[in-house]
Design a protein around this motif. Structure first.
Motif, PDB file in Angstrom:
ATOM      1  N   TYR A  39      -7.973   3.123   5.392  1.00 59.00           N
ATOM      2  CA  TYR A  39      -7.479   1.828   5.861  1.00 59.00           C
ATOM      3  C   TYR A  39      -7.982   1.649   7.289  1.00 59.00           C
ATOM      4  CZ  TYR A  39      -4.124  -2.088   6.227  1.00 59.00           C
ATOM      5  OH  TYR A  39      -3.538  -3.328   6.352  1.00 59.00           O
ATOM      6  N   TYR A  52       0.855  -1.175   0.000  1.00 54.47           N
ATOM      7  CA  TYR A  52       0.000   0.000   0.000  1.00 54.47           C
ATOM      8  C   TYR A  52       0.899   1.236   0.000  1.00 54.47           C
ATOM      9  CZ  TYR A  52      -3.995  -2.922   1.189  1.00 54.47           C
ATOM     10  OH  TYR A  52      -4.982  -3.873   1.163  1.00 54.47           O
ATOM     11  N   HIS A 103     -12.455   1.306   1.592  1.00 55.20           N
ATOM     12  CA  HIS A 103     -11.528   0.555   2.448  1.00 55.20           C
ATOM     13  C   HIS A 103     -10.442  -0.101   1.599  1.00 55.20           C
ATOM     14  CE1 HIS A 103     -14.938  -0.102   5.668  1.00 55.20           C
ATOM     15  NE2 HIS A 103     -14.602   1.174   5.513  1.00 55.20           N
ATOM     16  N   TRP A 104      -9.207   0.191   1.908  1.00 54.76           N
ATOM     17  CA  TRP A 104      -8.054  -0.398   1.215  1.00 54.76           C
ATOM     18  C   TRP A 104      -8.094  -0.177  -0.303  1.00 54.76           C
ATOM     19  CZ3 TRP A 104     -11.185  -3.728   4.341  1.00 54.76           C
ATOM     20  CH2 TRP A 104     -10.725  -3.863   5.654  1.00 54.76           C
ATOM     21  N   ARG A 152      -3.837   4.471  -1.546  1.00 53.67           N
ATOM     22  CA  ARG A 152      -5.134   4.394  -0.864  1.00 53.67           C
ATOM     23  C   ARG A 152      -5.328   5.620   0.001  1.00 53.67           C
ATOM     24  NH1 ARG A 152      -4.813   4.967   4.789  1.00 53.67           N
ATOM     25  NH2 ARG A 152      -2.991   3.895   5.613  1.00 53.67           N
TER      26      ARG A 152
END
Length: 501
Positions: A114, A69, A193-194, A111
């Motif tokens: 998280y 990430y 999310h993510w 991203r």
């Protein structure tokens, strides 16, 4: 010797010495022996950098890719009055250098959200939106205490025009800097999310805690325009029309993006086992052909703590083996970070799992006419190569790229020079791989003499002594008719050939 026999002798001599009759210069077969010995660049099972570093001594040669990430806030310093984004790319370059130091390439996913993530500022759930945007008075994030049981999560404010502008400009600037950087293999993008295209456990509010569908369309079209050199992919969850406009928009569906699935091979993945949500998403947004132009990958499921540890079992997982599922979805890469900790994924098994993905080039014929070399190349893998690579002899490359050659297809590739007698200087080159990496191919070719320059050989050819030839293919074992007399060519010595006249 009769006049007829003299003419036939001249004809056969021309055949056996390689002198062309009517067709011009013939091709001579060249010996070529190679074997694929390791996972190929830009394919295979994937570890995170920390795991790859810790496991390098035992698993380093079983992988070609690492995943991480990435945080926009780590590379953005601010914004000038004219809208120019000010960057400091040191954080990302250090990550690329670390991965490349092990002879691997990075799969990057930028991203914003998280759940419970602490890598922004040490606090749980902080977004990775750049600080200069967070400091604006018109920017307001929202918060969820424990969405989906994953812990505290803040959400980017998608009503903010500057966040939208920045997101588009970021990928424009990113492409200019890293579009031809061999340290980077693939890019994953998305929202929620993510960046996995969902915010389960939080009420969806398009245009507030998730981008509006209008902005999403703008984003996809922008990515298609600016990310032209790096293969990029989005989550299969973008098939969900509650979140995304993609499957209902023919223009978006026509774009060449790839797909990633972050719960691959979980218990209910397939249609026929529970709801089969994942397979339904693959079918909806992939439509069976997206893999032909867009890279496909993902991450082995964490639905059970044992999924990653056991997916390489010869008996498979939930009734399906890794090789079976990889082939079904034309997988090029798959994150399997916890697999080495389970006992099943030995280094050899991990290596085999990596080699069950992606492309697999085989050279079936290798010929030269004295000035040019041509190769008949097939892809016997399960997916194409998504970046450019060329066959070359020394520093001289073919004009045709291997990019996009589909599994089961083959093509002729020409290189405007001649190889060594054993073909040892024939190689595959690419500007998209690291100096430590090599793209291999299989070949088991023995010299067999001459080959025709144009069409595939026919079994029978006819020649008359007035000098006209039809379908003349003298290199193949088969029947040739010369003025009504039968001559068998191939697998015979020259003397036997002459004795038959």
């Amino acid at each position: 010797m009769t006049s007829m026999k003299k003419k036939l002798l001249v004809l056969v001599t021309m055949i056996m010495t390689g002198v062309t009759v009517c067709l011009g210069q013939l091709w001579q077969s060249v010996a070529l022996e190679r074997q694929i010995t390791h996972p190929q660049p830009m394919t295979g099972l994937v570890l995170w950098p920390d795991e790859a570093r810790d496991q390098h001594a035992t698993y380093g040669e079983t992988i070609q890719l690492e995943f991480s990430y990435c945080l926009p806030c780590k590379v953005v310093i601010g914004c000038e009055d004219d809208g120019t984004i000010v960057y400091d790319w040191e954080w990302f370059d250090n990550l690329l250098d670390d991965v490349a130091s092990r002879g691997h390439q990075l799969i990057a996913r930028f991203r914003y959200e998280y759940p419970s993530g602490t890598d922004v500022d040490g606090k749980k759930g902080t977004t990775a939106v750049p600080d200069y945007i967070k400091q604006r008075t018109d920017y307001k994030e929202t918060y969820s205490k424990n969405p989906g049981g994953d812990g505290p999560t803040y959400y980017a404010d998608w009503s903010n025009a500057e966040l939208q502008r920045f997101t588009l400009q970021f990928y424009t600037d990113f492409a200019l800097r890293y579009g031809h950087d061999a340290r980077l293999a693939f890019l994953e993008v998305g929202f929620g999310h993510w960046s996995e295209y969902h915010i389960y456990g939080t009420k969806l509010e398009l245009g507030k805690n998730f981008p509006s569908k209008d902005f999403q369309k703008q984003f996809f079209e922008h990515m298609n325009a600016v990310i032209t050199d790096i293969p990029w992919a989005v989550s299969i969850d973008a098939a969900d029309d509650e979140y995304s406009p993609v499957v209902d928009d023919d223009e978006l569906m026509a774009l060449h993006f790839g797909l990633f699935d972050d719960s691959f091979m979980h218990k209910d993945h397939e249609i026929g086992t529970s709801d089969g949500y994942n397979e339904e998403c693959w079918n909806a947004i992939g439509r069976g052909t997206r893999w032909q132009t867009g890279v496909c990958g993902g991450e082995i499921s964490y639905y059970s703590s044992n999924d990653q540890k056991n997916f390489l079992s010869p008996d498979g997982l939930y009734g399906h083996t890794w090789a079976e599922q990889a082939a079904k979805y034309h997988i090029t890469f798959m994150i399997a970070n916890d697999a080495p900790r389970g006992g099943v994924a030995t280094p050899e098994r991990f290596r085999e799992g990596s080699m069950a993905t992606g492309y697999h080039f085989v050279v079936k014929q290798c010929q030269t006419d004295g000035t040019t070399t041509r190769l008949l190349v097939a892809n016997e893998g399960i997916a194409p190569l998504y970046r450019d690579a060329w066959f070359a002899i020394g520093d001289i490359r073919s004009s045709s790229t291997l990019r996009g050659l589909l599994p089961g297809d083959e093509c002729w590739i020409e290189i405007p020079t001649v190889p060594n007698g054993d073909g040892s200087d024939i190689q595959i080159t690419s500007d998209c791989i690291l100096p430590q990496q090599s793209i291999e191919f299989d070949a088991d070719i023995r010299p067999t003499g001459m080959a025709p320059i144009t069409t595939p050989p026919t079994h029978q050819s006819t020649f008359n002594l007035t000098g006209q030839c039809q379908k003349f293919t003298p290199t193949q074992p088969g029947l040739y008719i010369v003025n009504g007399r039968k001559i068998l060519l191939g697998k015979q010595s020259r003397n036997q050939f002459l004795e038959g006249i």
